[in-house]
Design an enzyme around this catalytic site. Sequence first.
Site, PDB file in Angstrom:
ATOM      1  N   CYS A  32       0.850  -1.195   0.000  1.00  0.00           N
ATOM      2  CA  CYS A  32       0.000   0.000   0.000  1.00  0.00           C
ATOM      3  C   CYS A  32       0.881   1.239   0.000  1.00  0.00           C
ATOM      4  O   CYS A  32       1.722   1.388   0.887  1.00  0.00           O
ATOM      5  CB  CYS A  32      -0.924   0.010   1.225  1.00  0.00           C
ATOM      6  SG  CYS A  32      -1.928   1.516   1.358  1.00  0.00           S
ATOM      7  N   PHE A  63     -22.373  25.552   1.793  1.00  0.00           N
ATOM      8  CA  PHE A  63     -21.789  24.200   1.781  1.00  0.00           C
ATOM      9  C   PHE A  63     -21.507  23.790   3.236  1.00  0.00           C
ATOM     10  O   PHE A  63     -20.428  23.315   3.573  1.00  0.00           O
ATOM     11  CB  PHE A  63     -20.497  24.148   0.954  1.00  0.00           C
ATOM     12  CG  PHE A  63     -20.574  24.823  -0.387  1.00  0.00           C
ATOM     13  CD1 PHE A  63     -21.074  24.144  -1.496  1.00  0.00           C
ATOM     14  CD2 PHE A  63     -20.157  26.137  -0.547  1.00  0.00           C
ATOM     15  CE1 PHE A  63     -21.143  24.771  -2.740  1.00  0.00           C
ATOM     16  CE2 PHE A  63     -20.228  26.776  -1.783  1.00  0.00           C
ATOM     17  CZ  PHE A  63     -20.717  26.090  -2.882  1.00  0.00           C
ATOM     18  N   CYS A  82     -10.298  22.264   0.742  1.00  0.00           N
ATOM     19  CA  CYS A  82      -9.472  21.059   0.718  1.00  0.00           C
ATOM     20  C   CYS A  82      -8.696  20.969  -0.591  1.00  0.00           C
ATOM     21  O   CYS A  82      -8.009  19.979  -0.843  1.00  0.00           O
ATOM     22  CB  CYS A  82     -10.329  19.812   0.928  1.00  0.00           C
ATOM     23  SG  CYS A  82     -11.580  19.578  -0.361  1.00  0.00           S
ATOM     24  N   ASN A 116     -17.290  26.576   2.303  1.00  0.00           N
ATOM     25  CA  ASN A 116     -16.479  25.371   2.498  1.00  0.00           C
ATOM     26  C   ASN A 116     -16.857  24.380   1.394  1.00  0.00           C
ATOM     27  O   ASN A 116     -17.484  23.355   1.646  1.00  0.00           O
ATOM     28  CB  ASN A 116     -16.746  24.786   3.892  1.00  0.00           C
ATOM     29  CG  ASN A 116     -15.952  23.519   4.142  1.00  0.00           C
ATOM     30  OD1 ASN A 116     -14.827  23.377   3.681  1.00  0.00           O
ATOM     31  ND2 ASN A 116     -16.535  22.583   4.877  1.00  0.00           N
ATOM     32  N   CYS A 153      -0.111   6.496   1.401  1.00  0.00           N
ATOM     33  CA  CYS A 153       0.628   7.578   2.067  1.00  0.00           C
ATOM     34  C   CYS A 153       1.904   7.837   1.268  1.00  0.00           C
ATOM     35  O   CYS A 153       2.986   7.360   1.625  1.00  0.00           O
ATOM     36  CB  CYS A 153       0.951   7.204   3.508  1.00  0.00           C
ATOM     37  SG  CYS A 153      -0.503   6.966   4.546  1.00  0.00           S
TER      38      CYS A 153
END
Length: 377
Positions: A11, A241, A334, A307, A14
Amino acid sequence: MQCAHYSAGHCHSCQWLEKPYSQQLEDKQQNLKQLLPQAIVKQWLPPIASQQDAFRNKAKMVVSGSVERPLLGMLHRDGTAVDLCHCPLYPAHFQPVFDVVKSFIACAGLTPYNVARKRGELKYLLLTESRHSGEMMLRFVLRSETKIAQLERALPRLHEQLPQLTVISANIQPIHMAILEGEKEILFTEQKAFKEQFNGIPLYIRPHSFFQTNPKMASELYATAGRWVRELKISSMWDLFCGVGGFGLHCADKNTCLTGIEISSEAIDCARDSAKTLGLENIEFQALDSTHFAVAKDQIPQLVLVNPPRRGIGKVLCDYLSKMVPDYILYSSCNAQTMAKDIAALANYRVEKTQLFDMFPHTEHYEVLTLLVLNHN
């Protein structure tokens, strides 16, 4: 952070795991500065660091393997399954919960969905925890309702073993695509939501509600937004939002006229529950499209908080705000790239201050909070 899955090459979610954490923060801050020309930013605040492991409050697990030996984790593109129950991003106490749930899958006869064969029923498991109360929500994402009756029959044993599971549901997602959840939700518990609490503000989470996966960073983000807004001494605002109301509820007091807008009616129900608990009577939350709500108004409050999802607020809302010119815009994002594009379109505003919150350690992603102030000249 040490991760056996990463070391073994199983994996690489990250991507920055081998990069020292201090360097991760520095690189993210540099990325943000490149996106926002320094000439327009009055104050760069230092980034807020996260825990480096065990910070997630939510696990989204692909279910694979067999009904007798299910695997919870992810699927590679070649169909290879990786069990991620020991992923160090999750708190250690998630692992015994996963163990019990695996046994339950076998007991209830919930055949894992086989992507290649398009057969089986159980596609995903979604486990969410309240760090405030320790309560958990468990959702079984199924291809159809075929196994609902036998799942329900087996639930008393699961409740007995895991009493912290106060909300349990099945989500029906019949489409053969990598879509996490469908529209239909079947609740098996009387309790429909559990309570999280940040900075003394109760927030209610229901199965379809979006909620940040890093509670420490979410708490810091909401608290910072509340502090910045209180310093402005405003009396009216929109929270567009708004999700379950985290930002608006941190910014408003009993004298603030606040309208929160969110497309999800379930999230709005949660926000209303929070406002009622806090005794805030000048607040209203409505389940509407945020852009459609705004552009239909011929008056605007002193502050507009946004947001948005990763795509940003977009041209229509930018044009409306440029025309109506609220005194302040507080932008939480984000995706700093789309935020920067939106800010460039808001030519009447200057960036008073901006701050990065490391919501997603060991990746290139982050959250950013930016206060825009109207240039009255």
